[in-house]
Design an enzyme around this catalytic site. Structure first.
Site, short mmCIF file in Angstrom:
data_model
loop_
_atom_site.label_atom_id
_atom_site.label_comp_id
_atom_site.label_asym_id
_atom_site.label_seq_id
_atom_site.Cartn_x
_atom_site.Cartn_y
_atom_site.Cartn_z
CE LYS A 9 -7.07 -11.07 11.10
NZ LYS A 9 -6.68 -10.65 12.44
CG HIS A 43 -2.21 -0.69 1.01
ND1 HIS A 43 -2.30 -2.05 0.92
CD2 HIS A 43 -3.47 -0.22 0.86
CE1 HIS A 43 -3.56 -2.40 0.72
NE2 HIS A 43 -4.30 -1.31 0.68
S1 SF4 Z 1 -6.58 -16.73 13.32
FE1 SF4 Z 1 -5.06 -15.88 14.71
S2 SF4 Z 1 -3.13 -16.07 13.67
FE2 SF4 Z 1 -4.73 -16.27 12.14
S3 SF4 Z 1 -5.11 -14.22 11.33
FE3 SF4 Z 1 -6.51 -14.50 13.03
S4 SF4 Z 1 -5.44 -13.68 14.83
FE4 SF4 Z 1 -3.92 -14.00 13.21
#
Ligand code: SF4
Lengths: 281, 205
Positions: free
Chosen positions: B101, B36
């Site tokens: 996310k 980015h």
């Molecule tokens: S599951 Fe755990 S290790 Fe995997 S992206 Fe999410 S926080 Fe990070």
């Protein structure tokens, strides 16, 4: 005295690096299944379904369940009658990590320097190593790879002792709320209480290793864990932070004596990819 | 479950609503914070980008290395907040979709509203499952960034949720709020915070 050659440590460590990345521990898998029984959010259920399907797929096809295969964190119980021959313990763990992460096609996620040289070490090392000296002639190594998402949302505070249980509870709930979807809920909350500034976070991380479904041996803490779990789940954060009943699978506490003026509190969040694997030599 | 084809059309972007579960099929470009930063530097200099940003959807991901015979390794989303400083600039230059996310900053949401961009949440930690939806992955730019390089991915039925739509409706706010009320109705979290004086604020990270 029992002599263990570092070669044995290196190959055992390389093995558990891959096991941890591919196979979700049975207690975590079970807890996720139980959550599917209580979750009422349709989206939350769909996400929990993806998470369990992902775990099964990772184990079956031997691929990492999460692309963030993490910092390699080792908890070592070293018997005081063990002598290590060859490489030193730290070097052997680093070499095992390098081999395991290379052979397993795991992601190397460590940079050389936090500020001035954020260049990948390409070994996923050096690992973080905690050694505890114990009686006997055994060497037990537990690896708990830790991803950045949940680690970044963890928090530590030196509270005033007078805030007591309620102050601790507020800090825990606030940390979980602030983490939201970043920590990949459903999470496991490790709460380290007491000790001092550097011991509390260690206790919090150690608390994450306890088996899900196990009860704290001290009934006061067992009750506090239940209360905290209820309050954390009442936030509605839910699977992936998008709303639901299942924000956390468990709250685990490790407590230690502390200074008369202090109440150190550390909250280490772990994501649903709560990976760990152990080996005893 | 809605099926959406990428690149995202302006109409699709406008009709998608926060909370919609969607299967994405088509082309995604991968980029994390390091990429980015470079994209923003090129935009500032008026230099050409290594891929067409207009209408594109970016996936915030740093996969594990591909095992032999597979197009890609484990490939779940990374935390999007690290892209917050850059996303408004990219959105102003035509970026229409983002997959990651976690919640976004108010500035990102404002840019999304102004230009018609959608933010999708993929399931964090479902890297093996998501990898199955990725049919090909090819390096586009900045190999030196390793796992953080820009790649073109062809995906098929990649499961995501519309987390923030282009009207600014945000499931990271409305979802938890609704379920907190549900919990309250059930009498969950009975012991309410008392408001304790003298708390030291915690430092994340
Ligand atoms: S599951 Fe755990 S290790 Fe995997 S992206 Fe999410 S926080 Fe990070």
């Amino acid at each position: 005295m029992r002599t263990i050659h570092s070669d044995a440590i290196v190959s055992a460590v390389a093995e558990i690096c891959q096991e941890a990345a591919f196979r979700l521990p049975a207690d975590v898998r079970r807890a996720l299944e139980e959550a599917r029984g209580t979750e009422k959010s349709p989206l939350g259920l769909s996400i929990l379904g993806q998470i369990t399907e992902n775990a099964d797929l990772a184990e079956r096809e031997r691929v990492p369940m999460c692309q963030d295969t993490g910092v390699a964190v080792y908890f070592v119980e070293l018997g005081n009658e063990v002598r290590i021959e060859g490489l030193g313990l730290a070097e052997a763990l680093a070499e095992g990590t390098r081999q395991g992460y290379t052979e397993g096609y795991l992601r190397m996620s460590i940079v050389k320097d936090p500020l001035f040289e954020r260049v990948n070490t390409k070994t996923n090392g050096p690992p973080v190593v905690h050694v505890e000296l114990v009686p006997g002639d055994r060497l037990r190594i537990t690896l708990a790879p830790k991803g950045g998402g949940s680690e970044n949302m963890s928090a530590m505070a030196m509270l005033k002792p007078l805030v007591g249980k309620e102050g601790v509870a507020e800090f825990v709930v606030e940390t979980v709320r602030r983490a939201g979807g970043n920590a990949c809920p459903p999470i496991i909350v490790g709460l380290g209480l007491g000790g001092n500034f550097e011991r509390a976070p260690y206790l919090a991380k150690k608390a994450l290793l306890r088996k899900l479904g196990s009860v704290h041996p001290d009934p006061r803490y067992a009750a506090f864990e239940r209360e905290l779990l209820e309050r954390v789940n009442a936030t509605g954060v839910g699977p992936q932070g998008l709303g639901g009943r299942t924000t956390a699978l468990a709250v685990h506490i490790e407590a230690a004596p502390c200074h008369i003026a202090s109440l150190p509190v550390a909250v280490n969040l772990n994501c649903h990819a709560a990976r760990h694997a152990s080996v005893e030599l | 479950m809605k099926k959406i084809t990428l690149p995202l059309s302006p109409e699709d972007a406008r009709t998608l609503q926060a909370g919609d579960e969607v299967l994405l099929t088509g082309t995604l470009y991968t980029a994390r914070d390091a990429a980015h930063k470079r994209i923003c530097e090129l935009l500032a200099a008026g230099s050409p980008l290594p891929f067409e940003l207009e209408g594109a959807t970016l996936y915030f991901v740093g996969p594990t290395p591909a095992q032999p015979g597979r197009p890609v390794g484990s490939a779940g989303p990374t935390t999007s907040t690290r892209m917050d400083a850059f996303s408004p600039t990219l959105i102003a230059h035509g970026l229409r979709g983002m997959v990651g996310k976690g919640d976004r900053s108010p500035a990102v949401v404002e840019a999304m509203k102004a230009h018609g961009c959608v933010y999708f949440a993929a399931t964090g930690g479902a890297g093996a499952l998501i990898a199955r939806c990725i049919k090909s992955s090819e390096l586009v730019a900045w190999e030196d960034l390793g796992t953080e390089a820009v790649r073109r991915m062809e995906v098929e039925d990649f499961p995501v949720v519309v987390a923030i739509d282009c009207e600014g409706n945000n499931l990271y706010h409305t979802g938890p709020a609704a379920w907190a009320r549900e919990s309250e109705r059930r009498g969950g979290g009975r012991m309410k915070p008392l408001g304790v004086a003298g708390r030291t604020p915690g430092q994340g990270g």
